[in-house]
Design a protein around this motif. Structure first.
Motif, PDB file in Angstrom:
ATOM      1  N   ARG A 255       0.934  -0.013  -9.744  1.00 18.03           N
ATOM      2  CA  ARG A 255       1.634   0.827  -8.880  1.00 18.03           C
ATOM      3  C   ARG A 255       0.936   0.679  -7.521  1.00 18.03           C
ATOM      4  O   ARG A 255       1.562   0.655  -6.458  1.00 18.03           O
ATOM      5  N   ARG A 256      -0.400   0.266  -7.553  1.00 17.19           N
ATOM      6  CA  ARG A 256      -1.271  -0.037  -6.373  1.00 17.19           C
ATOM      7  C   ARG A 256      -0.549  -1.080  -5.450  1.00 17.19           C
ATOM      8  O   ARG A 256      -0.999  -1.372  -4.451  1.00 17.19           O
ATOM      9  N   ALA A 257      -0.077  -2.082  -6.109  1.00 16.60           N
ATOM     10  CA  ALA A 257       0.713  -3.250  -5.330  1.00 16.60           C
ATOM     11  C   ALA A 257       1.667  -2.649  -4.290  1.00 16.60           C
ATOM     12  O   ALA A 257       1.592  -3.160  -3.190  1.00 16.60           O
ATOM     13  N   GLY A 258       2.019  -1.712  -4.438  1.00 17.54           N
ATOM     14  CA  GLY A 258       3.144  -0.929  -3.594  1.00 17.54           C
ATOM     15  C   GLY A 258       2.321  -0.713  -2.236  1.00 17.54           C
ATOM     16  O   GLY A 258       2.703  -0.708  -1.146  1.00 17.54           O
ATOM     17  N   LEU A 259       1.030  -0.059  -2.383  1.00 17.08           N
ATOM     18  CA  LEU A 259       0.266   0.204  -1.237  1.00 17.08           C
ATOM     19  C   LEU A 259      -0.162  -0.743  -0.564  1.00 17.08           C
ATOM     20  O   LEU A 259      -0.410  -1.138   0.675  1.00 17.08           O
ATOM     21  N   GLY A 260      -0.310  -2.051  -1.235  1.00 16.08           N
ATOM     22  CA  GLY A 260      -1.019  -3.283  -0.753  1.00 16.08           C
ATOM     23  C   GLY A 260       0.092  -3.848   0.198  1.00 16.08           C
ATOM     24  O   GLY A 260       0.020  -4.455   1.144  1.00 16.08           O
ATOM     25  N   ILE A 261       1.222  -3.969  -0.429  1.00 13.92           N
ATOM     26  CA  ILE A 261       2.372  -4.529   0.559  1.00 13.92           C
ATOM     27  C   ILE A 261       3.041  -3.483   1.686  1.00 13.92           C
ATOM     28  O   ILE A 261       3.311  -4.348   2.781  1.00 13.92           O
ATOM     29  N   ALA A 262       2.631  -2.505   1.587  1.00 11.62           N
ATOM     30  CA  ALA A 262       2.940  -1.602   2.660  1.00 11.62           C
ATOM     31  C   ALA A 262       1.727  -1.649   3.868  1.00 11.62           C
ATOM     32  O   ALA A 262       2.218  -1.384   4.788  1.00 11.62           O
ATOM     33  N   ARG A 263       0.741  -2.167   3.590  1.00 10.33           N
ATOM     34  CA  ARG A 263      -0.352  -2.180   4.453  1.00 10.33           C
ATOM     35  C   ARG A 263       0.166  -3.181   5.669  1.00 10.33           C
ATOM     36  O   ARG A 263      -0.104  -3.122   6.806  1.00 10.33           O
ATOM     37  N   SER A 264       0.881  -4.201   5.214  1.00 13.02           N
ATOM     38  CA  SER A 264       1.708  -5.061   6.153  1.00 13.02           C
ATOM     39  C   SER A 264       2.853  -4.747   6.893  1.00 13.02           C
ATOM     40  O   SER A 264       3.446  -5.287   7.794  1.00 13.02           O
ATOM     41  N   GLY A 265       3.326  -3.470   6.676  1.00 12.83           N
ATOM     42  CA  GLY A 265       4.271  -2.853   7.327  1.00 12.83           C
ATOM     43  C   GLY A 265       5.577  -2.287   6.515  1.00 12.83           C
ATOM     44  O   GLY A 265       6.307  -1.798   6.912  1.00 12.83           O
ATOM     45  N   SER A 266       5.777  -2.944   5.201  1.00 12.49           N
ATOM     46  CA  SER A 266       6.904  -2.619   4.580  1.00 12.49           C
ATOM     47  C   SER A 266       7.137  -1.264   4.173  1.00 12.49           C
ATOM     48  O   SER A 266       6.132  -0.826   3.518  1.00 12.49           O
ATOM     49  N   PRO A 267       8.375  -0.630   4.295  1.00 12.33           N
ATOM     50  CA  PRO A 267       8.565   0.704   3.393  1.00 12.33           C
ATOM     51  C   PRO A 267       9.207   0.559   2.198  1.00 12.33           C
ATOM     52  O   PRO A 267       9.455   1.491   1.651  1.00 12.33           O
ATOM     53  N   GLY A 268       9.413  -0.447   1.867  1.00 15.59           N
ATOM     54  CA  GLY A 268      10.090  -0.909   0.491  1.00 15.59           C
ATOM     55  C   GLY A 268      11.641  -0.671   0.925  1.00 15.59           C
ATOM     56  O   GLY A 268      12.242   0.133   0.469  1.00 15.59           O
ATOM     57  N   GLY A 269      12.096  -1.694   1.472  1.00 16.62           N
ATOM     58  CA  GLY A 269      13.740  -1.860   1.788  1.00 16.62           C
ATOM     59  C   GLY A 269      14.610  -1.773   0.777  1.00 16.62           C
ATOM     60  O   GLY A 269      14.207  -2.191  -0.393  1.00 16.62           O
ATOM     61  N   ASN A 270      15.897  -1.143   0.847  1.00 14.70           N
ATOM     62  CA  ASN A 270      16.791  -0.915  -0.325  1.00 14.70           C
ATOM     63  C   ASN A 270      16.948  -2.323  -0.805  1.00 14.70           C
ATOM     64  O   ASN A 270      17.269  -2.546  -2.062  1.00 14.70           O
ATOM     65  N   SER A 271      17.111  -3.315   0.011  1.00  6.04           N
ATOM     66  CA  SER A 271      17.596  -4.824  -0.532  1.00  6.04           C
ATOM     67  C   SER A 271      16.594  -5.510  -1.032  1.00  6.04           C
ATOM     68  O   SER A 271      16.538  -6.602  -1.388  1.00  6.04           O
ATOM     69  N   SER A 272      15.437  -4.835  -1.069  1.00  2.09           N
ATOM     70  CA  SER A 272      14.047  -5.615  -1.551  1.00  2.09           C
ATOM     71  C   SER A 272      13.735  -5.376  -3.026  1.00  2.09           C
ATOM     72  O   SER A 272      13.724  -4.111  -3.174  1.00  2.09           O
ATOM     73  N   GLY A 273      13.559  -6.178  -3.777  1.00  7.37           N
ATOM     74  CA  GLY A 273      12.985  -5.963  -5.223  1.00  7.37           C
ATOM     75  C   GLY A 273      11.436  -6.359  -5.085  1.00  7.37           C
ATOM     76  O   GLY A 273      10.883  -7.405  -4.840  1.00  7.37           O
ATOM     77  N   ASP A 274      10.870  -5.041  -5.092  1.00  3.71           N
ATOM     78  CA  ASP A 274       9.403  -4.973  -5.002  1.00  3.71           C
ATOM     79  C   ASP A 274       8.786  -4.813  -6.484  1.00  3.71           C
ATOM     80  O   ASP A 274       8.785  -3.528  -6.646  1.00  3.71           O
ATOM     81  N   ILE A 275       8.481  -5.542  -7.196  1.00  2.00           N
ATOM     82  CA  ILE A 275       8.142  -5.546  -8.590  1.00  2.00           C
ATOM     83  C   ILE A 275       6.832  -6.171  -9.001  1.00  2.00           C
ATOM     84  O   ILE A 275       6.511  -7.341  -8.372  1.00  2.00           O
ATOM     85  N   PHE A 276       5.904  -5.425  -9.911  1.00  2.00           N
ATOM     86  CA  PHE A 276       4.619  -5.722  -9.713  1.00  2.00           C
ATOM     87  C   PHE A 276       4.506  -5.854 -11.347  1.00  2.00           C
ATOM     88  O   PHE A 276       4.713  -4.813 -12.238  1.00  2.00           O
ATOM     89  N   LEU A 277       3.353  -6.661 -11.741  1.00  2.00           N
ATOM     90  CA  LEU A 277       2.676  -6.677 -13.130  1.00  2.00           C
ATOM     91  C   LEU A 277       1.264  -6.795 -12.865  1.00  2.00           C
ATOM     92  O   LEU A 277       0.842  -7.654 -11.962  1.00  2.00           O
ATOM     93  N   ALA A 278       0.361  -5.797 -13.890  1.00  2.00           N
ATOM     94  CA  ALA A 278      -0.847  -6.105 -13.827  1.00  2.00           C
ATOM     95  C   ALA A 278      -1.302  -6.455 -15.180  1.00  2.00           C
ATOM     96  O   ALA A 278      -0.788  -5.843 -16.083  1.00  2.00           O
ATOM     97  N   PHE A 279      -2.303  -7.265 -15.365  1.00  2.60           N
ATOM     98  CA  PHE A 279      -2.714  -7.494 -16.904  1.00  2.60           C
ATOM     99  C   PHE A 279      -4.239  -7.623 -16.541  1.00  2.60           C
ATOM    100  O   PHE A 279      -4.943  -8.041 -15.698  1.00  2.60           O
TER     101      PHE A 279
END
Length: 358
Positions: A255-279
Motif C-alpha cells: 500500500r505504501r507504493a501509493g504514497l510513493g507515486i503520489a509524491r510526484s503529483g498523482s492523485p490516482g486518476g480514474n483511468s489509471s491502474g495503480d497496482i502494487f506487489l510487495a515481496f
C-alpha cells in the motif's frame, strides 16, 4: 544511457544500495525484451523479475498485493491475497500482452521447474501485470509473443538495471513526458540489522500539471509539449525486500507504493491502474507440499516498521523520476503527427535551482 536522477544532482533522501536498483535485494534478477520497429509501429516489450535463484522445484516468495485504483490487471493476486506467497516470476508488459506473457511464463516455468511439473500435480500461476502503450505502439497488432516473455526471463541478471524505454516500459508515458521503466533502492537499519527495500516501476501515468519533483511544481514550470487532455495510463510498482515480514505487513508495504507515486503529483486518476506487489525473499523454504505440516516464519515487529515504510515510499518516488529522466523524443502512433517528448533535463535542473532544491 542518460544520467539517472541522482547523477543529475537531484537530492533524493535516503541511502541507496550499490546499484540503487531492485537487484540490490539478494537473489533478485531483472531481464528485458525490448521491441522497437517504427515501420511496424512497434514500441513495446516485456520486463521480467525473478525473485529467487531457484530451479528444479520453485520456492515460495512471500508477498502482499494492493491496488490504489483497479483500472488494470495483475494476474495471480487472488492467490497472493489468500496464501501470502507466489511461485515463479513476475512479468510486466502492455495491456494486450498479458495472455502472451502468461503463456510464455508458464512455458518457462515448466522448463525451469522440470521435476516440479513432471513428478507432481503442479500448476503454474505466474504474475503478469500491464500498462497501456497504445499512444506510442500499435497495441492492437499484438506484437508481444510468448517467446518474448521467455527471452526476457532467460536474460534476467543481477547488477545494474536499464531504465526508460526498455522492456515493458518501452512505449510508456509519464506526466506527458516519455516514461517507462525505473528502479531505486534504500538500505535501512532495524534492530541492529541492515535490510534493503527496493522498487521497480513501469511508469505510464499522470498529467503534466500534476508533476512535481521533490516538491517543486515542475509540470507547471514546463507545460509545453503535452499530448493528453486527461490521464489514460497506469503504473505498476513491484517492491522487493530481504526483511522478514508477515503477509499482513507485506500488504501494508504494498500500500505504501501509493504514497510513493503520489509524491510526484498523482492523485490516482480514474483511468489509471495503480497496482502494487510487495515481496520478501526472507525465510527461504520448500514449496508447501515439501515443507512439512508446520512451517516457521519470521517477521519484524509492527512497531519497528516506520523506517521500512519510509524507505519504500522514497524508493518508489525516485524510481518514477529515474524512468522519466531517461526519456527521449518518440513519435506517437495514435494520434499520428504528435511527439511524446523526453524531459529536458537541463531545463529540469534550472527549475529545481529556481526553487532552491539543488
Amino acid at each position: 544511457m542518460k544520467p539517472r536522477a541522482r547523477d543529475l544532482g537531484l537530492p533524493f533522501p535516503g541511502t541507496p544500495g550499490p546499484f540503487n536498483a531492485i537487484t540490490d535485494v539478494p537473489g533478485v534478477r531483472v531481464g528485458f525484451t525490448t521491441l522497437t520497429d517504427p515501420a511496424r509501429k512497434m514500441r513495446t516489450g516485456v520486463t521480467a523479475i525473478l525473485p529467487r535463484p531457484d530451479s528444479g522445484s520453485p520456492r515460495p516468495v512471500w508477498a502482499g498485493f494492493a491496488a490504489l485504483n483497479g483500472n488494470g490487471e495483475m494476474t495471480g493476486t487472488h492467490w497472493v491475497n489468500d496464501a501470502g506467497y507466489f511461485l515463479g516470476p513476475v512479468l510486466i508488459t502492455n495491456t494486450h500482452g498479458i495472455g502472451a506473457c502468461h503463456h510464455g511464463a508458464t512455458e518457462w516455468m515448466i522448463r525451469t521447474y522440470d521435476s516440479h511439473f513432471r513428478d507432481e500435480h503442479a500448476w503454474a500461476m505466474p504474475i503478469v501485470a500491464e500498462t497501456y502503450d497504445g499512444t506510442l505502439n500499435d497495441i492492437n497488432a499484438l506484437h508481444v509473443k510468448p517467446e518474448h516473455a521467455i527471452a526476457a526471463l532467460d536474460a534476467a541478471a543481477t547488477g545494474p538495471v536499464a531504465e526508460g524505454s526498455v522492456g515493458g516500459g518501452n512505449g510508456m508515458i509519464a506526466y506527458d513526458f516519455k516514461g517507462g521503466t525505473g528502479t531505486a533502492s534504500r538500505r535501512v537499519e532495524i534492530g541492529g540489522a541492515t535490510y534493503t527495500v527496493a522498487a521497480l516501476v513501469q511508469a505510464n501515468y499522470g498529467r503534466r500539471p500534476w508533476f512535481t519533483v521533490l516538491g517543486v511544481p515542475v509540470g507547471r514550470e514546463m507545460p509545453d509539449g503535452t499530448i493528453r487532455d486527461q490521464e489514460t495510463g497506469s503504473i505498476i510498482v513491484i517492491l522487493a525486500t530481504d526483511a522478514p515480514l508477515s503477509d499482513a505487513i507485506l500488504r501494508g508495504l504494498a500500500r505504501r507504493a501509493g504514497l510513493g507515486i503520489a509524491r510526484s503529483g498523482s492523485p490516482g486518476g480514474n483511468s489509471s491502474g495503480d497496482i502494487f506487489l510487495a515481496f520478501s525473499v526472507a525465510d527461504d523454504m520448500p514449496a508447501p507440499p515439501h515443507a512439512g505440516p508446520v512451517i516457521t516464519r519470521h517477521s519484524l515487529n509492527w512497531d519497528e516498521l516506520d523506517p521500512l515504510y519510509q524507505a519504500a515510499v522514497e524508493a518508489v518516488d525516485e524510481s518514477v523520476i529515474n524512468a522519466i529522466v531517461q526519456g527521449e523524443d518518440v513519435a506517437c502512433v495514435k494520434p499520428e503527427g504528435k511527439t511524446c517528448h523526453g524531459i529536458d533535463t537541463a531545463r529540469l535542473m534550472q527549475v529545481m535551482a529556481k526553487y532552491g532544491r539543488l
